[in-house]
Design a protein around this motif. Structure first.
Motif, short mmCIF file in Angstrom:
data_model
loop_
_atom_site.label_atom_id
_atom_site.label_comp_id
_atom_site.label_asym_id
_atom_site.label_seq_id
_atom_site.Cartn_x
_atom_site.Cartn_y
_atom_site.Cartn_z
N LEU A 147 -61.01 25.91 118.87
CA LEU A 147 -60.44 24.86 119.80
C LEU A 147 -61.76 24.11 120.57
O LEU A 147 -62.67 24.86 120.90
CB LEU A 147 -59.83 25.72 121.07
N THR A 148 -61.78 22.83 120.47
CA THR A 148 -62.72 22.08 121.01
C THR A 148 -62.20 21.07 121.90
O THR A 148 -61.20 20.70 122.03
CB THR A 148 -63.71 21.05 119.85
N SER A 149 -63.11 20.39 122.74
CA SER A 149 -62.70 19.60 123.86
C SER A 149 -63.57 18.45 124.31
O SER A 149 -64.88 18.71 123.82
CB SER A 149 -62.18 20.20 125.01
N ASP A 150 -63.07 17.42 125.11
CA ASP A 150 -64.22 16.49 125.45
C ASP A 150 -63.98 16.63 127.33
O ASP A 150 -62.78 16.92 127.58
CB ASP A 150 -63.77 14.89 125.32
N VAL A 151 -65.04 16.58 127.89
CA VAL A 151 -65.09 16.52 129.31
C VAL A 151 -65.88 15.39 129.70
O VAL A 151 -67.19 15.06 129.25
CB VAL A 151 -65.61 17.79 129.76
N ILE A 152 -65.24 14.85 130.77
CA ILE A 152 -66.20 13.60 131.54
C ILE A 152 -66.71 14.26 132.86
O ILE A 152 -65.88 14.70 133.44
CB ILE A 152 -65.34 12.41 131.56
N VAL A 153 -67.90 14.01 132.95
CA VAL A 153 -68.42 14.57 134.49
C VAL A 153 -68.87 13.46 135.15
O VAL A 153 -69.41 12.50 134.70
CB VAL A 153 -69.86 15.46 133.66
N GLY A 154 -68.69 13.68 136.82
CA GLY A 154 -69.13 12.31 137.43
C GLY A 154 -67.93 11.44 137.64
O GLY A 154 -68.51 10.45 138.14
N PHE A 155 -66.69 11.69 137.14
CA PHE A 155 -65.77 10.63 137.50
C PHE A 155 -65.75 10.24 138.84
O PHE A 155 -65.90 11.14 139.67
CB PHE A 155 -64.46 11.20 137.05
N PRO A 156 -65.39 8.92 139.21
CA PRO A 156 -65.48 8.54 140.62
C PRO A 156 -64.71 9.56 141.43
O PRO A 156 -63.50 9.93 141.15
CB PRO A 156 -64.79 7.34 140.76
N GLY A 157 -65.19 9.97 142.66
CA GLY A 157 -64.50 10.83 143.46
C GLY A 157 -64.47 12.20 143.25
O GLY A 157 -63.91 13.11 143.87
N GLU A 158 -65.31 12.65 142.05
CA GLU A 158 -65.38 14.08 141.64
C GLU A 158 -66.16 15.05 142.69
O GLU A 158 -67.37 14.61 142.82
CB GLU A 158 -65.82 14.34 140.05
N SER A 159 -65.49 15.68 143.36
CA SER A 159 -66.15 16.63 144.41
C SER A 159 -66.57 17.65 143.66
O SER A 159 -66.29 18.16 142.62
CB SER A 159 -64.92 17.10 145.44
N ASP A 160 -67.42 18.58 144.48
CA ASP A 160 -67.73 19.83 144.08
C ASP A 160 -66.87 20.88 143.62
O ASP A 160 -66.88 21.27 142.53
CB ASP A 160 -68.88 20.60 145.16
N ALA A 161 -65.72 20.83 144.43
CA ALA A 161 -64.47 21.49 144.04
C ALA A 161 -63.96 21.22 142.80
O ALA A 161 -63.48 22.10 141.96
CB ALA A 161 -63.73 21.65 145.03
N ASP A 162 -63.84 19.88 142.60
CA ASP A 162 -63.08 19.57 141.41
C ASP A 162 -64.15 19.70 139.92
O ASP A 162 -63.58 20.21 138.87
CB ASP A 162 -63.22 17.90 141.26
N ASP A 189 -64.53 26.53 121.60
CA ASP A 189 -65.71 27.01 120.71
C ASP A 189 -66.85 25.84 120.81
O ASP A 189 -67.88 26.29 121.00
CB ASP A 189 -65.15 26.84 119.18
N ALA A 190 -66.44 24.65 121.28
CA ALA A 190 -67.50 23.55 121.71
C ALA A 190 -66.99 22.57 122.57
O ALA A 190 -65.74 22.32 122.56
CB ALA A 190 -67.91 23.05 120.37
N VAL A 191 -67.60 21.99 123.32
CA VAL A 191 -67.21 20.83 124.00
C VAL A 191 -68.21 19.73 124.15
O VAL A 191 -69.49 19.89 124.05
CB VAL A 191 -67.08 21.42 125.85
N TYR A 192 -67.29 18.49 123.94
CA TYR A 192 -68.37 17.39 123.87
C TYR A 192 -68.39 16.75 125.37
O TYR A 192 -67.33 16.41 125.74
CB TYR A 192 -67.87 16.42 122.90
N SER A 193 -69.52 16.73 125.99
CA SER A 193 -69.46 16.23 127.58
C SER A 193 -70.23 14.83 127.68
O SER A 193 -71.06 14.87 127.04
CB SER A 193 -69.83 17.48 128.47
N PHE A 194 -69.49 14.34 128.52
CA PHE A 194 -70.22 12.89 128.59
C PHE A 194 -70.31 12.46 130.19
O PHE A 194 -69.47 13.04 131.17
CB PHE A 194 -69.36 11.80 128.23
N ILE A 195 -71.22 12.08 130.73
CA ILE A 195 -71.22 11.39 132.11
C ILE A 195 -70.53 10.05 132.18
O ILE A 195 -70.59 9.29 131.37
CB ILE A 195 -72.90 11.31 132.39
N TYR A 196 -69.80 10.18 133.24
CA TYR A 196 -68.98 8.83 133.32
C TYR A 196 -69.76 7.56 133.41
O TYR A 196 -70.82 7.58 133.95
CB TYR A 196 -68.03 9.10 134.54
N SER A 197 -69.32 6.56 132.55
CA SER A 197 -69.83 5.42 132.31
C SER A 197 -69.00 4.43 132.73
O SER A 197 -67.99 4.34 132.09
CB SER A 197 -70.30 5.22 131.09
#
Ligand code: SAM
Ligand code: SF4
Length: 460
Positions: free
Chosen positions: A320-335, A349-357
């Motif tokens: 199982l793999t996934s994509d995650v966006i980090v730093g979407f507008p309004g993303e709090s520490d708790a989010d 098994d793996a995650v492709y992560s991206f900083i929000y653009s």
């Protein structure tokens, strides 16, 4: 009586311009697998008009840059490389430079290319690849540049079947089953640049796959922005089952899936449909329901977890793999902590992560509370560290196992004698072997398991 001039086939016009044995095409690809598949069609069309293949842009008379617009970084990289082609054009005025792909469907980018890149001859958006011959013929005939205004995002462009495809691999093939996207996730540019969702006829897809299987292709990946919403005379699970009936020794993969559309019927295909590889890429994007709502993802964490549970009930070893966006507008520490908790719970098994653009024209680009870049970067580092630990732990049980690996070819890092391949679950494996095993299935005993790759020895 007035004479009506005979209509010339644009491809013939280009053929007359092309110098046999001399005029070559270079296609440069950025971005996702869909772009790789599109580039194989651009190349196929160019070769069908008489161009040969160039190994470098300096060696080419036709340069096609297939761009990506998903994040700003991808756009800036493409623009910088396009800027470098100025010198190629200066050296050889016969050179024609075309910008294709998602940037060519953004009106502000087309305007920018027209104004600031005088050596770019045309733009061609992804939905109109079939127009390459007429566009090129027009540029050659009129000696004028061509910048078509991209279609409105509401347009449903026709599907062009029969475009020649020059496949870059002999043992692996992309098969697009649908184009475009209707989901309008608030951060994403894809629905604006690739138009409305449209599916190919199942008969066209099946005959393409039969041909590939008959020619000995060992891995077929079905492509679409959201393959789960495929619809023709069958749905996606129906298509997968029909592909399962095709004879041949090949693996079947697909991407990408959207959690809101994953059906029980599709989950039931795993372990029952021949060819279907035990791998599922299912982007979650965030572990916070509040952020998922703002992203317009139309599922919540509970729904996502129930899919994971059902997939693992069918096949506990499924990758199982996934994509995650980090730093979407309004993303709090708790989010963000909720995203980390989700990664700990699911153990991908793996995650492709991206900083929000932020992407111009998308709703999220106007959202308040941007996350400061240093906060996004710090969050990204924590996410990568956590996932690295999890991926290593997930790979460890493979130690000592002998796995069937499809060998892709020499290791991309160039280590002499080392080949690279993928397991059925899609995990990367490096192993010493002769080059002749490229493109074949081999049995590899795993003797080292790191977070991002396995190492092993050939057992036959
Ligand atoms: N249709 C697929 C899907 O829904 O996942 C693929 C979309 S995109 C080509 C691949 C990934 O890029 C997305 O899953 C998302 O994580 C990421 N992405 C899309 N837009 C983004 C943006 N504006 N900033 C950062 N990452 C983005
Ligand atoms: Fe973009 Fe969402 Fe469509 Fe994927 S499903 S292409 S992320 S809009």
């Amino acid at each position: 009586m007035e004479k009506i001039p005979a209509r010339t086939d644009p491809a013939d016009e280009v053929r007359r311009w092309v110098i046999p044995g001399e005029s070559r095409v270079y296609v440069l690809t950025f971005g996702c697998q869909q772009n790789e598949a599109d580039s194989e069609r651009l190349l196929g069309l160019a070769l069908s008009m008489g161009y040969g293949r160039a190994d470098t842009p300096e060696d080419a008379e036709l340069i096609l840059v297939n761009t990506c617009a998903i994040r700003e970084h991808a756009e800036l990289k493409a623009l910088s490389i396009i800027g470098g082609f100025k010198h190629v054009k200066e050296k050889n005025p016969r050179v024609i430079i075309g910008v294709c792909g998602c940037m060519a469907a953004e009106p502000h980018r087309v305007e920018d290319l027209k104004r600031r890149y005088p050596y770019v001859s045309f733009t061609l958006e992804p939905a109109k690849i079939a127009s390459l011959p007429s566009l090129l013929a027009g540029v050659i005939r009129t000696k004028k540049r061509a910048f078509l205004l991209p279609d409105e995002p509401t347009a449903v462009p026709p599907i062009d079947e029969g475009i020649p495809v020059e496949r870059l691999s002999r043992h692996k093939a992309w098969v697009s089953i649908m184009y475009g996207c209707n989901n309008f996730c608030t951060y994403c540019i894809v629905p604006y640049v690739r138009g409305r969702e449209r599916s190919r006829e199942s008969g066209e897809v099946l005959s393409e796959i039969k041909g590939l299987a008959a020619s000995g292709v060992k891995e077929i990946t079905l492509l679409g922005q959201n393959v789960n919403s495929y619809r023709s005379d069958c749905d996606f699970a129906g298509l997968v089952r029909r592909i399962g009936e095709i004879e041949g020794d090949f693996r079947l993969r697909f991407m990408t899936s959207h959690p809101k559309d994953v059906s029980d019927d599709l989950i039931a295909c795993f372990g029952t449909v021949p060819h279907l590889a035990p791998q599922f890429h299912l982007p979650i994007q965030s572990g916070s329901d509040g952020i998922l709502r703002k992203m317009n993802r139309r599922y919540d964490v509970a729904r996502y977890l129930s899919i994971v549970e059902r997939l693992r009930a069918r096949d506990p070893a499924i990758t199982l793999t996934s994509d995650v966006i980090v730093g979407f507008p309004g993303e709090s520490d708790a989010d963000f902590e909720a995203t980390l908790d989700l990664l700990r719970l699911v153990r991908f098994d793996a995650v492709y992560s991206f900083i929000y653009s932020p992407r111009r024209g998308t709703p999220a680009a106007e959202y308040p509370d941007p996350v400061p870049p240093d906060v996004s970067r710090a969050r990204m580092r924590r996410l990568l560290d956590l996932q690295c630990e999890i991926s290593a732990e997930k790979n460890r049980p493979l130690l000592g196992q002998t796995l069937r690996v499809l060998c892709d070819g020499p290791s991309p890092d160039g280590t002499p004698g080392i080949m690279t391949g993928r397991t059925a679950g899609g995990k990367l494996v490096h192993f010493p072997a002769p080059e002749e095993v490229a493109g074949t299935f081999v049995q590899i005993k795993i003797d080292r398991a790191d977070a991002f790759a396995l190492r092993g020895t050939l057992t036959e």
